[in-house]
Scaffold this active site. Sequence first.
Site, short mmCIF file in Angstrom:
data_model
loop_
_atom_site.label_atom_id
_atom_site.label_comp_id
_atom_site.label_asym_id
_atom_site.label_seq_id
_atom_site.Cartn_x
_atom_site.Cartn_y
_atom_site.Cartn_z
N SER A 1 73.27 25.02 48.25
CA SER A 1 71.87 24.86 47.87
C SER A 1 71.21 26.23 47.67
O SER A 1 71.62 26.98 46.79
CB SER A 1 71.15 24.02 48.92
N ASP B 1 71.22 13.54 44.36
CA ASP B 1 70.67 14.87 44.63
C ASP B 1 69.79 15.30 43.46
O ASP B 1 70.25 15.29 42.31
CB ASP B 1 71.83 15.85 44.83
N HIS C 1 72.87 15.21 48.67
CA HIS C 1 72.68 16.61 49.04
C HIS C 1 73.00 16.75 50.53
O HIS C 1 72.69 15.87 51.33
CB HIS C 1 71.23 17.01 48.78
#
Length: 344
Positions: free
Chosen positions: A193, A285, A315
């Site tokens: 991320s 996500d 995610h």
Amino acid sequence: MKPLSLLIASSTLLVTSLSSAVFAETTPPKTDADMQKVLDALASLNGKPIEDLDPGEARIQPTPADAVKKLLQDSGKSTAPDASISVKEISIPGPFSPIPAYTFTPEGKGPFPVLIYYHGGGFVIANTKTYEASARALAKGAKAVVVSVDYRQAPENKFPAATDDAFAAYKWTLDHAKDINGDAKHIAVGGESAGANLATVVSLMARDKKVQLPVHQLLVYPVVSDDMSSPSYKLNEDAKPLNKDMMKWFFKYYAADPKNPYALPIKTDSLKGLPSATIITAEIDPLLSEGKAYADRLKVEGVNVDYREYKGVTHEFFGMGAVVKKAKDAEDFASANLKKAFAK
């Protein structure tokens, strides 16, 4: 006039966006059963919505890692860390203050290749402890020393503090690999991320500043764009554990220049000359579209990319190999590609 590479890349992104529009018209995808168990465990911990909190409050909310631990405990399984991986706390000189970090070293004599790993958390929350499972899995799977970095976070330290720390940690590792039983000729970068953003930004900075390039980039659902009108943002606007409002919250506190490629790498004029990359995305996500678009653009500009999207997971699934089958597959996929890059 825009450079030819950017025009080509822009066309590629347009095609990607149009081709993705098919799923933008559908209902949100369904989670796999094991992934849903993690989400249910997370909900049972009664965390408050991050986007409704200030950063201090947000940092003490239960995390997906806590949910995994709860699942293991509830099923009577051990939560003890793998004893084959040794962990050591280190301090790296930073541009403003010392940078805390941990090394995760596999069994064996060494010297080992090295992976510098940057944790997720939207540049605001979480730390190396939150993402320890990923570091351990990659150290064992890739048989590499993993240097997990606690870079400075916003809003106390806004952009470019995190990128400056990330690059400083990379340069330090180049110079001090021997000190951690590592091989300076075989150093990769990676992250999840926001951490994947930092990994690819470090690669850009190394290229631009004529510093030794990483041998590979491991980018797990990378943050590379601020476009919240993408197909996956629309489809997963209210997804768990990451949603659109949370991303707005993260960007507000990070306060990055939206035109700066060291903040949003997809906006750079050129991605040529970057290291090979493994890019992993999750179907459920908001960041799915930009991860796929970044992979496509890297390929257009001549970078070797191995891209894989995992269906039915969300995610933060990476690192959940103990309880989510596709997470273990993703960890193995990433480790195999790192080993290939280190062997070259």
